[in-house]
Enzyme design. Structure first.
Site, PDB file in Angstrom:
ATOM      1  N   SER A 175       0.805  -1.225   0.000  1.00  0.00           N
ATOM      2  CA  SER A 175       0.000   0.000   0.000  1.00  0.00           C
ATOM      3  C   SER A 175       0.840   1.278   0.000  1.00  0.00           C
ATOM      4  CB  SER A 175      -0.953  -0.005   1.202  1.00  0.00           C
ATOM      5  OG  SER A 175      -0.230  -0.134   2.416  1.00  0.00           O
ATOM      6  N   ASP A 209      10.409   1.016  -0.966  1.00  0.00           N
ATOM      7  CA  ASP A 209       9.464  -0.068  -0.681  1.00  0.00           C
ATOM      8  C   ASP A 209       8.968   0.066   0.755  1.00  0.00           C
ATOM      9  OD1 ASP A 209       7.947  -2.325  -1.039  1.00  0.00           O
ATOM     10  OD2 ASP A 209       9.626  -3.678  -1.482  1.00  0.00           O
ATOM     11  N   GLY A 210       7.862  -0.587   1.038  1.00  0.00           N
ATOM     12  CA  GLY A 210       7.298  -0.562   2.377  1.00  0.00           C
ATOM     13  C   GLY A 210       7.827  -1.709   3.231  1.00  0.00           C
ATOM     14  N   LYS A 219       9.011  -8.298   5.691  1.00  0.00           N
ATOM     15  CA  LYS A 219       8.304  -7.912   4.486  1.00  0.00           C
ATOM     16  C   LYS A 219       7.654  -9.152   3.883  1.00  0.00           C
ATOM     17  CE  LYS A 219      10.296  -5.304   1.484  1.00  0.00           C
ATOM     18  NZ  LYS A 219       8.997  -4.644   1.250  1.00  0.00           N
ATOM     19  N   GLY A 220       6.723  -8.919   2.977  1.00  0.00           N
ATOM     20  CA  GLY A 220       6.088 -10.027   2.286  1.00  0.00           C
ATOM     21  C   GLY A 220       4.620 -10.204   2.579  1.00  0.00           C
ATOM     22  N   GLU A 224      10.833  -8.669  -4.114  1.00  0.00           N
ATOM     23  CA  GLU A 224      11.231  -7.491  -3.330  1.00  0.00           C
ATOM     24  C   GLU A 224      12.667  -7.625  -2.858  1.00  0.00           C
ATOM     25  OE1 GLU A 224       6.909  -6.141  -1.440  1.00  0.00           O
ATOM     26  OE2 GLU A 224       8.231  -7.455  -0.304  1.00  0.00           O
TER      27      GLU A 224
END
Length: 226
Positions: A31, A84-85, A97-98, A106
Site C-alpha cells: 500500500s 518499498d514498504g 516484508k512479504g 522485493e
C-alpha cells in the site's frame, strides 16, 4: 483518506526527494509503495526521466498505467534506489516484508540496489519483530515438509489463502507459509535456520539491507537509520 493512509502518502512524498533524473528506480509493492508509484508517475508526466524495475506484477501494471518506463535485469544489473514498504520495522532497521506476497522479488530488487529506502507509517515500528506473521516462500511440493521442519523449531506455519478461496500463488508460482514465530529476539539466527530448510525459496526477514526508513505519523516524519 483516513489518517493512516495519509501518513503513508506523506512518507511516500518524502521519498521523492531521493529520486533524480536518469535514475533506475526499484518500485516496491504494497500500500505505501503504491502511493510512491502514483506520486512518481505524476513526476514522470511532468518531465522526470527515470526507468523503473518493479518488484511485483501489480506494481508493474500500476507503473505502466502511469507511463513510467519499465526495464528489467536484462537491461541493467544495478538499481540506483529502491523505495518499498515494510510490515514491521525493528531497531537496526531489521524488517519483516512479504505481507503482500512479493517478498522474493522485493528481496531481489532490494539486493540489487545501491540504496534501499523503506517508507511506512508509524504503526509499523516495533521493539521486536514477530507480531506480524513471517512470510516464507516455498516450492509447492515441499510445503508440508517445510511446515513440519518449522514446527520442530516451534514455529506454527499455515499456507496463505486467497481472499476468494484457494492457496495464494506468488508471481513465481510458489506458495507462502505465514509463520507465527512469537517475538524474534535473534533475527539472524532464525533467518539462517529457515534458509537451511530444503524447499524454502526465500523468507521475509530483510536484515542489514535498508539504508534508512522514512516513517510518518499524522503530524511528523522521522528518518530512521540502522
Amino acid at each position: 483518506m483516513d489518517a493512516r493512509d495519509h501518513a503513508k502518502e506523506l512518507a511516500a512524498q518524502r521519498a521523492l526527494e531521493f529520486i533524480n533524473d536518469g535514475m533506475i528506480v526499484g518500485l516496491g509493492s504494497g500500500s505505501t509503495a503504491r502511493h510512491f508509484i502514483r506520486l512518481l508517475g505524476a513526476r514522470v508526466q511532468t518531465g522526470l526521466k527515470i526507468r523503473g524495475i518493479p518488484s511485483s506484477k501489480n506494481s508493474e501494471t500500476l507503473a505502466k498505467s502511469l507511463a513510467i518506463p519499465i526495464i528489467d535485469f536484462h537491461q541493467t544489473s544495478l538499481i540506483d534506489v529502491t523505495i518499498d514498504g515494510a510490515d514491521e520495522i525493528a531497531p537496526g532497521l531489521a524488517l519483516i516484508k512479504g505481507g503482500g506476497g512479493a517478498l522474493l522479488r522485493e528481496k531481489i530488487v532490494a539486493s540489487a540496489s545501491k540504496k534501499f529506502i523503506v517508507v511506512a507509517d508509524s504503526s509499523k515500528i516495533v521493539e521486536h519483530l514477530g507480531k506480524f506473521p513471517l512470510p516464507v516462500e516455498v516450492i509447492p511440493m515441499a510445503a508440508p515438509l517445510v511446515a513440519a521442519k518449522l514446527s520442530a523449531l516451534k514455529i506454527r506455519a499455515q499456507v496463505r489463502q486467497q481472499s476468494s478461496g484457494g492457496d495464494y500463488i506468488t508471481d513465481e508460482g510458489n506458495l507462502i507459509l505465514d509463520c507465527d514465530c512469537g517475538p524474534i529476539l535473534d533475527p539472524r539466527a532464525l533467518a539462517a535456520e529457515i534458509r537451511a530448510i530444503v524447499g524454502v525459496v526465500e523468507h521475509g526477514l530483510f536484515l542489514s539491507m535498508a539504508e534508512l526508513a522514512i516513517v510518518s505519523s499524522e503530524n511528523e516524519i522521522s528518518i530512521l537509520r540502522p
